[in-house]
Write a protein that holds these residues in place. Structure first.
Motif, short mmCIF file in Angstrom:
data_model
loop_
_atom_site.label_atom_id
_atom_site.label_comp_id
_atom_site.label_asym_id
_atom_site.label_seq_id
_atom_site.Cartn_x
_atom_site.Cartn_y
_atom_site.Cartn_z
N HIS A 185 0.83 -1.20 0.00
CA HIS A 185 0.00 0.00 0.00
C HIS A 185 0.87 1.26 0.00
O HIS A 185 0.56 2.25 -0.66
CB HIS A 185 -0.92 0.02 1.22
CG HIS A 185 -1.91 -1.10 1.25
ND1 HIS A 185 -2.54 -1.51 2.41
CD2 HIS A 185 -2.39 -1.91 0.27
CE1 HIS A 185 -3.36 -2.52 2.13
NE2 HIS A 185 -3.27 -2.77 0.84
N VAL A 186 1.97 1.21 0.76
CA VAL A 186 2.88 2.35 0.80
C VAL A 186 3.52 2.56 -0.58
O VAL A 186 3.58 3.68 -1.09
CB VAL A 186 3.98 2.13 1.87
CG1 VAL A 186 5.08 3.17 1.74
CG2 VAL A 186 3.35 2.18 3.27
N GLN A 187 3.98 1.48 -1.19
CA GLN A 187 4.61 1.61 -2.50
C GLN A 187 3.62 2.15 -3.53
O GLN A 187 3.99 2.98 -4.37
CB GLN A 187 5.16 0.25 -2.94
CG GLN A 187 6.35 -0.22 -2.10
CD GLN A 187 6.86 -1.56 -2.56
OE1 GLN A 187 6.12 -2.53 -2.62
NE2 GLN A 187 8.15 -1.62 -2.90
N ARG A 188 2.38 1.70 -3.46
CA ARG A 188 1.35 2.21 -4.37
C ARG A 188 1.14 3.70 -4.17
O ARG A 188 0.85 4.45 -5.12
CB ARG A 188 0.05 1.44 -4.13
CG ARG A 188 -1.10 1.84 -5.02
CD ARG A 188 -2.31 0.96 -4.76
NE ARG A 188 -2.88 1.17 -3.43
CZ ARG A 188 -3.75 0.36 -2.84
NH1 ARG A 188 -4.15 -0.74 -3.45
NH2 ARG A 188 -4.23 0.64 -1.64
N GLY A 189 1.31 4.15 -2.93
CA GLY A 189 1.08 5.57 -2.61
C GLY A 189 2.06 6.51 -3.27
O GLY A 189 1.80 7.72 -3.35
N ALA A 190 3.18 5.99 -3.76
CA ALA A 190 4.16 6.85 -4.42
C ALA A 190 3.56 7.57 -5.62
O ALA A 190 4.02 8.65 -6.01
CB ALA A 190 5.37 6.02 -4.85
N ALA A 191 2.52 6.99 -6.23
CA ALA A 191 1.92 7.58 -7.43
C ALA A 191 0.95 8.71 -7.11
O ALA A 191 0.50 9.41 -8.03
CB ALA A 191 1.20 6.49 -8.22
N TYR A 192 0.63 8.91 -5.82
CA TYR A 192 -0.45 9.84 -5.48
C TYR A 192 -0.01 11.09 -4.75
O TYR A 192 -0.83 11.83 -4.23
CB TYR A 192 -1.53 9.10 -4.69
CG TYR A 192 -2.16 7.98 -5.49
CD1 TYR A 192 -2.79 8.25 -6.70
CD2 TYR A 192 -2.08 6.66 -5.09
CE1 TYR A 192 -3.36 7.23 -7.47
CE2 TYR A 192 -2.63 5.64 -5.84
CZ TYR A 192 -3.26 5.93 -7.03
OH TYR A 192 -3.81 4.93 -7.79
N GLY A 193 1.29 11.35 -4.71
CA GLY A 193 1.77 12.64 -4.24
C GLY A 193 1.84 12.83 -2.75
O GLY A 193 1.90 13.97 -2.26
N TYR A 194 1.84 11.76 -1.96
CA TYR A 194 2.03 11.91 -0.51
C TYR A 194 3.43 12.48 -0.24
O TYR A 194 4.37 12.23 -1.00
CB TYR A 194 1.93 10.56 0.20
CG TYR A 194 0.58 9.90 0.17
CD1 TYR A 194 -0.47 10.37 0.95
CD2 TYR A 194 0.35 8.78 -0.63
CE1 TYR A 194 -1.71 9.72 0.94
CE2 TYR A 194 -0.88 8.13 -0.65
CZ TYR A 194 -1.90 8.61 0.13
OH TYR A 194 -3.11 7.98 0.12
N GLY A 195 3.59 13.17 0.89
CA GLY A 195 4.91 13.64 1.25
C GLY A 195 4.85 14.77 2.26
O GLY A 195 3.75 15.21 2.65
N PRO A 196 6.00 15.26 2.72
CA PRO A 196 6.02 16.41 3.63
C PRO A 196 5.29 17.59 3.00
O PRO A 196 5.39 17.84 1.80
CB PRO A 196 7.52 16.70 3.78
CG PRO A 196 8.20 15.40 3.46
CD PRO A 196 7.35 14.76 2.41
#
Length: 510
Positions: A185-196
């Motif tokens: 789920h975390v790896q998939r989240g890389a495509a959706y712009g999560y971050g500081p």
């Protein structure tokens, strides 16, 4: 992080605490934990669990509203390699006792909302998260400031949490999700712009997988989570505007209530980048409304807490596919099978099964239920059965028809309740509706509709039944329509059709 090697998600907090100790990690009302504060608290929780002899792979249970403290305890347990069983405070005492026993929880953490569930139970050590909860006070249990736990090495196969099914069709089952599934789920989240600098607003409970599939990626990428313990549409929009929210997860009934607010357009939602939805049918009409009036992308996830396969619909990129749940995610193998368990050719409808890197280990302590949920391809490849009936189109997009267990078989004909519900929603008198199958001497089963009327409407049930029956095939006709003030739903918006069916059967036998 999309291709980053596996790590314990709780260990990523060390990185964020070092790089951005003052960055807000968790917010609820006036309470804020920075990454530095959260990391220190997580260390103290993990240290206390290790001090008390809770070993990696053993479980604790959490029961209460979504708060920063609940989240910190969850993360602290993960740092110690301890499995978390988050339980709903809305369950019956009998179900609560059964889930607690099934999880074999060493420790139970509760707040005041769960206090009614505790008396009379043979409990493990009970930790009170507020003054009104039973048990030992959390602060007196917590390890001293500055405590650091012994490092724990975990594999992707190690159990992460036990999520209990919503119980919409029977007794809740404990779904054991491994660390590798959450890491996916975390790896998939890389495509959706999560971050500081990005902020996620969550108004679904932390005991729900719906919430966790967004909560953990937000934390893993160093963003801020705003928790809303109790959802209301206007309050949600106020928080979204106040915190300049960029990401969210909502279930369809929440989108419906938000979009229906007359004052929706008065809120500044321009910071939104990604809105997610899952857990229940999301109508094409509602998706279209969200796309038209709410800034940012709209992404629907279709899958199960048990894992197996996930379809993703990036609705803003495929406005002509809003009637579908999207295409299988990269690396996910999804197929259709018939009643005999034989794989079906392209173009035919059948039960959806899926295989992916993210799959449950099984139902906790229920190997026979685990076997029922599995399908094996001829080459031995393991799939998880969804219980949903669907069909793939020529572009690979999946259209769902209904839950297999909700399908009504009347006089030998298959009736999909979702078809009848969609038709009834076109009547101006209908604000919400659910169709269930009930026993029939003549037909075996027959469909009955439970209707929530639009405000101020008094259309007779018999008129609604006649209106629908004139528009469907003879085999699809409703035998009854009943007015109901509100459909019973789980905390994440799933209609509890079992309750409607039981209620109807009880009333007709009385």
């Amino acid at each position: 992080m999309a291709d980053a090697p596996f790590r314990n998600i709780a260990e990523l907090l060390h990185d964020h605490a070092a790089a951005q100790p003052q960055q807000p990690a968790l917010i609820q009302g006036g309470l804020r934990y920075s990454y530095g504060e959260l990391n220190a608290l997580v260390d103290r929780v993990a240290s206390a669990l290790q001090r008390d002899g809770v070993a990696p792979g053993e479980a604790i249970a959490l029961c209460g509203l979504s708060t920063p403290l609940q989240a910190a305890i969850f993360l602290g347990a993960l740092r110690a390699g301890v499995v978390v069983a988050p339980l709903a405070p809305s369950v019956t005492p009998a179900d609560f006792a059964a889930m607690l026993a099934d999880a074999q929880a060493r420790w139970l953490f509760v707040d005041a909302t769960a206090a009614r569930l505790v008396p009379g139970l043979a409990l493990p050590l009970c930790i009170a998260l507020d003054a009104e909860a039973p048990g030992r006070a959390f602060e007196s249990w917590l390890a001293p400031p500055g405590s650091t736990p012994q490092p724990v090495t975990l594999t992707p196969e190690a159990p992460f949490n036990i999520i209990y099914s919503s119980g919409t069709t029977g007794t809740p089952k404990g779904i054991v999700q491994p660390h590798g599934m959450r890491w996916m789920h975390v790896q998939r989240g890389a495509a959706y712009g999560y971050g500081p600098g990005k902020t996620t607003l969550l108004a679904t409970p932390l005991y729900s997988n719906t919430t966790l599939v967004v909560f953990f990626p937000t934390i893993a990428f160093g963003g801020t989570v705003v928790l809303m313990p109790k959802f209301d549409a206007a309050g949600y929009l106020a928080l979204a505007q106040q915190h300049r929210v960029t990401h969210t997860m909502l279930v369809p009934v929440q989108y419906q209530r938000i979009m229906a607010l007359p004052q929706f357009g008065s809120f500044d939602l321009s910071a939104f980048e990604a809105k997610f939805c899952t857990s229940a049918p999301f109508s094409a009409t509602l998706k279209r409304d969200v796309l038209a009036r709410w800034p940012g992308g709209l992404v629907e996830f279709y899958g199960m807490t048990e894992g197996g396969g996930t379809c993703i619909l990036e609705a803003h990129k495929h406005p002509d596919k809003l009637h579908t749940v999207g295409r299988p995610s990269e690396g996910h193998d999804m197929r259709l099978i018939d009643e005999a368990g034989m794989e079906l050719p392209a173009g035919e409808a059948g039960e959806v099964v899926g295989h992916s890197p993210g799959m449950m280990a099984g139902y906790h302590g229920q190997p026979e239920k685990t076997r029922e949920a599995e399908w094996f391809a001829p080459d031995g490849k393991r799939f998880i059965r969804t219980g949903d009936i669907g069909r793939f189109d020529e572009q690979g997009f999946l259209t769902l028809f209904d839950r297999k267990k909700d399908m009504v078989i009347s006089g030998g004909f298959n009736i999909y309740p979702s078809d009848l519900e969609a038709q009834l929603r076109q009547h101006p008198a209908v604000a919400d509706v659910a169709v269930v199958g009930v026993p029939s001497v003549e037909w075996g089963e027959t469909p009955v509709a439970f209707v929530v009327h639009a405000a101020g409407d008094a259309t007779p049930d018999t008129e609604l039944r006649s209106w629908l029956n004139e528009r469907v095939g003879k085999t699809q006709r409703l035998s009854d329509v009943q007015t109901i003030a509100e459909l019973p739903r789980s905390a994440i918006g799933k209609v509890l059709k079992r309750e409607l069916r039981d209620q109807y059967n009880k009333e007709t036998k009385a």
